[in-house]
Design a protein around this motif. Structure first.
Motif, mmCIF file in Angstrom:
data_model
loop_
_atom_site.group_PDB
_atom_site.id
_atom_site.type_symbol
_atom_site.label_atom_id
_atom_site.label_comp_id
_atom_site.label_asym_id
_atom_site.label_seq_id
_atom_site.Cartn_x
_atom_site.Cartn_y
_atom_site.Cartn_z
ATOM 1 N N ARG A 10 39.858 -12.537 12.047
ATOM 2 C CA ARG A 10 39.701 -11.315 12.849
ATOM 3 C C ARG A 10 39.238 -10.149 11.982
ATOM 4 O O ARG A 10 39.422 -10.109 10.777
ATOM 5 N N LEU A 11 38.647 -9.211 12.695
ATOM 6 C CA LEU A 11 38.096 -8.001 12.106
ATOM 7 C C LEU A 11 38.903 -6.833 12.666
ATOM 8 O O LEU A 11 39.060 -6.729 13.887
ATOM 9 N N PRO A 47 24.067 -12.659 13.422
ATOM 10 C CA PRO A 47 24.809 -11.688 14.238
ATOM 11 C C PRO A 47 26.273 -11.519 13.807
ATOM 12 O O PRO A 47 26.870 -10.480 14.062
ATOM 13 N N ASP A 48 26.825 -12.549 13.136
ATOM 14 C CA ASP A 48 28.217 -12.435 12.681
ATOM 15 C C ASP A 48 28.344 -11.334 11.630
ATOM 16 O O ASP A 48 29.280 -10.536 11.656
ATOM 17 N N TRP A 49 27.389 -11.320 10.656
ATOM 18 C CA TRP A 49 27.534 -10.258 9.647
ATOM 19 C C TRP A 49 26.984 -8.927 10.139
ATOM 20 O O TRP A 49 27.419 -7.882 9.686
ATOM 21 N N TYR A 50 26.077 -8.931 11.118
ATOM 22 C CA TYR A 50 25.657 -7.639 11.704
ATOM 23 C C TYR A 50 26.859 -6.967 12.372
ATOM 24 O O TYR A 50 27.054 -5.761 12.246
ATOM 25 N N LEU A 51 27.644 -7.759 13.114
ATOM 26 C CA LEU A 51 28.839 -7.210 13.764
ATOM 27 C C LEU A 51 29.860 -6.785 12.709
ATOM 28 O O LEU A 51 30.435 -5.695 12.787
ATOM 29 N N ARG A 52 30.057 -7.640 11.701
ATOM 30 C CA ARG A 52 31.048 -7.330 10.657
ATOM 31 C C ARG A 52 30.760 -5.976 9.990
ATOM 32 O O ARG A 52 31.662 -5.203 9.696
ATOM 33 N N ASP A 53 29.460 -5.686 9.758
ATOM 34 C CA ASP A 53 29.166 -4.416 9.055
ATOM 35 C C ASP A 53 28.894 -3.254 10.011
ATOM 36 O O ASP A 53 28.442 -2.195 9.600
ATOM 37 N N GLY A 54 29.193 -3.442 11.307
ATOM 38 C CA GLY A 54 29.083 -2.337 12.260
ATOM 39 C C GLY A 54 27.682 -2.137 12.813
ATOM 40 O O GLY A 54 27.315 -1.035 13.213
ATOM 41 N N PRO A 65 30.139 -0.516 21.632
ATOM 42 C CA PRO A 65 31.510 -0.232 21.195
ATOM 43 C C PRO A 65 32.204 -1.557 20.868
ATOM 44 O O PRO A 65 31.976 -2.557 21.542
ATOM 45 N N VAL A 66 33.023 -1.576 19.827
ATOM 46 C CA VAL A 66 33.703 -2.810 19.421
ATOM 47 C C VAL A 66 35.210 -2.611 19.538
ATOM 48 O O VAL A 66 35.780 -1.728 18.899
ATOM 49 N N PRO A 67 35.872 -3.419 20.396
ATOM 50 C CA PRO A 67 37.323 -3.263 20.601
ATOM 51 C C PRO A 67 38.120 -4.056 19.560
ATOM 52 O O PRO A 67 38.359 -5.237 19.741
ATOM 53 N N PHE A 68 38.516 -3.395 18.441
ATOM 54 C CA PHE A 68 39.310 -4.097 17.420
ATOM 55 C C PHE A 68 40.704 -4.428 17.960
ATOM 56 O O PHE A 68 41.193 -3.715 18.818
ATOM 57 N N PRO A 69 41.383 -5.492 17.452
ATOM 58 C CA PRO A 69 40.817 -6.488 16.545
ATOM 59 C C PRO A 69 39.901 -7.435 17.305
ATOM 60 O O PRO A 69 40.076 -7.644 18.508
ATOM 61 N N ILE A 70 38.950 -8.005 16.581
ATOM 62 C CA ILE A 70 37.953 -8.843 17.240
ATOM 63 C C ILE A 70 37.742 -10.117 16.421
ATOM 64 O O ILE A 70 37.834 -10.093 15.189
ATOM 65 N N ILE A 71 37.494 -11.245 17.114
ATOM 66 C CA ILE A 71 37.211 -12.517 16.433
ATOM 67 C C ILE A 71 35.700 -12.701 16.399
ATOM 68 O O ILE A 71 35.033 -12.602 17.430
ATOM 69 N N LEU A 72 35.160 -12.965 15.221
ATOM 70 C CA LEU A 72 33.714 -13.148 15.054
ATOM 71 C C LEU A 72 33.254 -14.521 15.537
ATOM 72 O O LEU A 72 34.058 -15.416 15.767
ATOM 73 N N GLY A 73 31.929 -14.700 15.599
ATOM 74 C CA GLY A 73 31.333 -16.027 15.720
ATOM 75 C C GLY A 73 30.997 -16.460 17.131
ATOM 76 O O GLY A 73 31.606 -16.003 18.097
ATOM 77 N N GLU A 107 32.495 -11.005 22.244
ATOM 78 C CA GLU A 107 33.335 -11.739 23.188
ATOM 79 C C GLU A 107 33.301 -13.248 22.949
ATOM 80 O O GLU A 107 33.979 -14.004 23.621
ATOM 81 N N SER A 108 32.489 -13.679 21.991
ATOM 82 C CA SER A 108 32.330 -15.123 21.772
ATOM 83 C C SER A 108 33.567 -15.727 21.115
ATOM 84 O O SER A 108 34.011 -16.811 21.475
#
Length: 336
Positions: A10-11, A47-54, A65-73, A107-108
């Protein structure tokens, strides 16, 4: 671990690989039309690292908008653990693979021991390949498929006003830039399958790999630039895209096409002058197309190359490997 939790990556904030946390997370709940998959392997994708770095690479107004905490992938292969009552196509115990809910930002939720996925995003895993190889196929394979073979949907294109249209490949000359990477190595094989003469561009270390996959010609970009040595191409698929993708315009014949996979093309006037079509699309989940790709994977017509594997708990190392570049095929996380 209790019965209603699982391990996941999670992020809680944006940043480098160090923000990826391996921890307990709630088990996903099944909604109508969904299948609960016990994950065996997870494919990692840009897209996983694009999301990770905002989403720093996206224009600010495009950053969701990103609703933390979030699961990548998004890419998984595993075994069906449960199905919603309205799902007909899958049963408990089926081996499946898929790209889950893409593009719906965050949401994946695939970097986890379990994932709830719309049945329509999944296909039966090809019996002839293992979960690691199956997990490497969905996003990269579907991107190549939707750019080159069949778009497969009528959703508006967020990247341009008109729909993306693949071009006939039989007897055509196709250049694939970034040919050794995830999308690139599928594109080489699919273009070859469709009867194209394929020129692969990558660094010299990948030459024998790409020739094995069917590339007819190879350009080592560290020794010569493709735009200096080829011309009269019918199609260029630039898997790297970005601001430098316009350099491929001069490699194309009039009436040819340039398909950049990532944002950044800005030479529309020059393209119009040269009579070149420039077109992009956003890959979308599609179980039916994945089933078609699965048949090619089962037959060995197309294969998935694995660069490296890491346990799910070592997702930080996997992202570090991705950042290192010169990847040959796909990086996969193993879960079971």
């Amino acid at each position: 671990m209790s019965i209603d939790t699982m391990k996941a990556i999670r992020l809680h904030e944006f940043g480098g690989p160090e923000v990826l946390r391996y921890e307990e997370a709630p088990l996903p709940e099944l909604e109508p039309g969904e299948v609960l998959v016990r994950v065996h392997a997870v494919g990692i994708n840009p897209p996983d690292w694009y999301l990770r770095d905002g989403y720093k690479s996206l224009p600010p107004e495009w950053r969701p908008p990103v609703p933390f905490p979030i699961i990548l992938g998004s890419d998984v292969s595993g075994v069906v653990e449960a199905v919603a009552t309205d799902v007909q196509d899958f049963s408990v115990g089926d081996e499946v693979f898929g790209m889950v809910r893409f593009p719906s930002f965050g949401e994946s939720a695939a970097y986890a021991e379990y994932v709830a996925a719309p049945a329509s995003d999944l296909a039966l895993k090809p019996a002839g390949i293992d979960h690691v190889h199956a997990a490497g196929a969905p996003m990269a394979g579907l991107t190549a498929w939707q750019f080159l073979i069949d778009l497969g949907h009528n959703e508006p294109n967020p990247l341009q006003p008109e729909m993306h249209r693949p071009v006939p490949l039989d007897g055509k000359t196709v250049l694939v830039n970034g040919a050794a990477g995830g999308v690139g190595h599928f594109a080489v094989q699919l273009a070859k399958w469709k009867g194209a003469h394929v020129i692969a561009v990558a660094s010299g270390t990948h030459e024998s790999f790409l020739r094995e996959l069917g590339a007819d010609e190879f350009i080592d970009y560290t020794k010569s630039l493709p735009e200096d040595v080829v011309h009269d191409m019918d199609l260029v698929l630039d898997t790297l895209g970005g601001p430098t993708t316009g350099r491929f315009l001069r490699t194309l014949k009039r009436g040819g096409a340039l398909f950049p996979v990532f944002l950044g093309f800005s030479d529309a006037e020059e393209a119009a002058k040269l009579g070149v079509t420039v077109s992009m699309t956003q890959v979308r989940s599609n179980g039916k197309q994945l089933a078609e790709l699965g048949r090619l994977l089962d037959a060995g017509t197309v294969r998935v190359a694995i660069d490296s594997t890491f346990p799910l708990a070592d997702a930080r190392k996997a992202h570090g490997r991705a950042a290192g570049g010169h990847i040959q095929g796909k990086i996969v996380l193993t879960v079971v």
